[in-house]
Design a protein around this motif. Structure first.
Motif, PDB file in Angstrom:
ATOM      1  N   ASN A  42      36.161  31.730  38.455  1.00 17.16           N
ATOM      2  CA  ASN A  42      37.328  32.607  38.427  1.00 17.16           C
ATOM      3  C   ASN A  42      37.819  32.766  36.994  1.00 17.16           C
ATOM      4  O   ASN A  42      38.092  33.873  36.524  1.00 17.16           O
ATOM      5  N   TYR A  61      37.891  36.084  34.196  1.00 15.13           N
ATOM      6  CA  TYR A  61      39.104  36.519  33.492  1.00 15.13           C
ATOM      7  C   TYR A  61      38.851  36.551  31.990  1.00 15.13           C
ATOM      8  O   TYR A  61      39.093  37.544  31.320  1.00 15.13           O
ATOM      9  N   ARG A  88      45.003  41.617  45.709  1.00 20.65           N
ATOM     10  CA  ARG A  88      43.933  42.364  45.052  1.00 20.65           C
ATOM     11  C   ARG A  88      42.718  41.464  44.858  1.00 20.65           C
ATOM     12  O   ARG A  88      42.837  40.355  44.347  1.00 20.65           O
ATOM     13  N   TYR A  92      39.886  40.628  42.854  1.00 17.91           N
ATOM     14  CA  TYR A  92      39.283  40.804  41.539  1.00 17.91           C
ATOM     15  C   TYR A  92      37.835  40.306  41.569  1.00 17.91           C
ATOM     16  O   TYR A  92      37.497  39.418  42.369  1.00 17.91           O
ATOM     17  N   SER A 129      36.502  38.278  39.624  1.00 16.44           N
ATOM     18  CA  SER A 129      36.522  36.845  39.333  1.00 16.44           C
ATOM     19  C   SER A 129      36.821  36.019  40.583  1.00 16.44           C
ATOM     20  O   SER A 129      36.215  34.953  40.795  1.00 16.44           O
ATOM     21  N   THR A 130      37.753  36.474  41.421  1.00 13.04           N
ATOM     22  CA  THR A 130      38.084  35.723  42.634  1.00 13.04           C
ATOM     23  C   THR A 130      36.980  35.855  43.679  1.00 13.04           C
ATOM     24  O   THR A 130      36.721  34.915  44.439  1.00 13.04           O
ATOM     25  N   THR A 157      37.685  38.155  26.369  1.00  9.34           N
ATOM     26  CA  THR A 157      38.037  39.443  26.933  1.00  9.34           C
ATOM     27  C   THR A 157      38.493  40.405  25.840  1.00  9.34           C
ATOM     28  O   THR A 157      39.043  39.992  24.813  1.00  9.34           O
ATOM     29  N   LYS A 185      45.158  41.072  29.493  1.00 12.85           N
ATOM     30  CA  LYS A 185      44.824  39.704  29.855  1.00 12.85           C
ATOM     31  C   LYS A 185      45.290  38.727  28.781  1.00 12.85           C
ATOM     32  O   LYS A 185      45.639  37.587  29.080  1.00 12.85           O
TER      33      LYS A 185
END
Length: 227
Positions: free
Chosen positions: A37, A41, A135, A137, A139-140, A207, A212
């Motif tokens: 995760n 990000y 939401r 994402y 990553s999740t 990133t 972020k």
């Protein structure tokens, strides 16, 4: 469904000599699934926190998430009976069960972690990860897919496995998918990249999204910060 408190299995491991939270299991680096995760990000967060050892205070949202998580766990334990992982898997083939904080590990893939909630039913397995908001994402999604992979590798079960994301503190499942061959292929790619980062074969990439960087707890000490 019956509440089952799955007892954590013992396993042989040693800590990595330089990277925090990495364990060496069966001769291979093994990292926490939650890192996937964080990787989605910003990979550079992992470098700063676990390889450079930079410590930052918990954010308000982190503390809130921990409090909600602990409350749910305490309430679950009140009505749960303890059992081994193998016993619950076998029992669920004829009677549905619910477990929280189910520990899963794959030495082959070098991953481990605790599943927030898992429904083992005679016709399918549903692996749930609780997240703030509604939401899904990338990553999740990567994180819950890795839980599915680790669970699959721990059993010879032929029941279909489904990964799901649920709004923390509610019953609202806002995303789900069957853990099929495509999902497995995609998460193995992410896992292999993570191992390449940890082995020094590839550089950690920060990133480029300023949105972020603004809330990032490492922004004050990050040379890659875009602010």
């Amino acid at each position: 469904m019956k509440n089952k408190l799955i007892l954590m299995q013992k396993y042989s491991q040693q800590n990595h000599p330089t990277i925090k939270s990495i364990q060496i299991i069966e001769g291979k680096n093994n990292f926490p699934i939650s890192w996937l995760n964080q990787q989605g990000y910003c990979e550079y967060q992992i470098y700063l926190e676990y390889m450079k050892g930079i410590k930052t205070p918990e954010t308000k949202s982190m503390r809130k998430g921990t409090d909600i998580h602990n409350e749910l766990e305490e309430k679950f334990i009140e009505s749960a009976t303890p059992a081994t992982f193998d016993d619950v898997v076998e029992m669920s083939k004829s009677e549905a069960t619910i477990s929280r904080e189910c520990f899963v590990i794959s030495a082959e893939d070098g991953i481990r972690g605790f599943i927030d909630e898992i429904w083992m039913m005679p016709n399918e397995i549903v692996i749930i990860d609780d997240k703030p908001g509604t939401r899904a994402y990338p990553s999740t999604i990567n994180q819950v897919r890795a839980y599915c992979l680790a669970f699959k590798n721990m059993t010879d079960d032929e029941r279909p496995i489904k990964g799901a994301l649920r709004e923390r503190g509610t019953e609202n499942i806002f995303w789900s998918e069957e853990f099929d061959e495509n999902a497995e292929k995609e998460i193995r790619y992410k896992i292999n990249r993570m191992h390449a980062l940890l082995d020094g074969q590839k550089p950690f990439i920060a990133t480029k999204n300023k949105n972020k960087c603004r809330p990032c707890r490492f922004s004050a000490c990050c040379k890659e910060c875009k602010l």
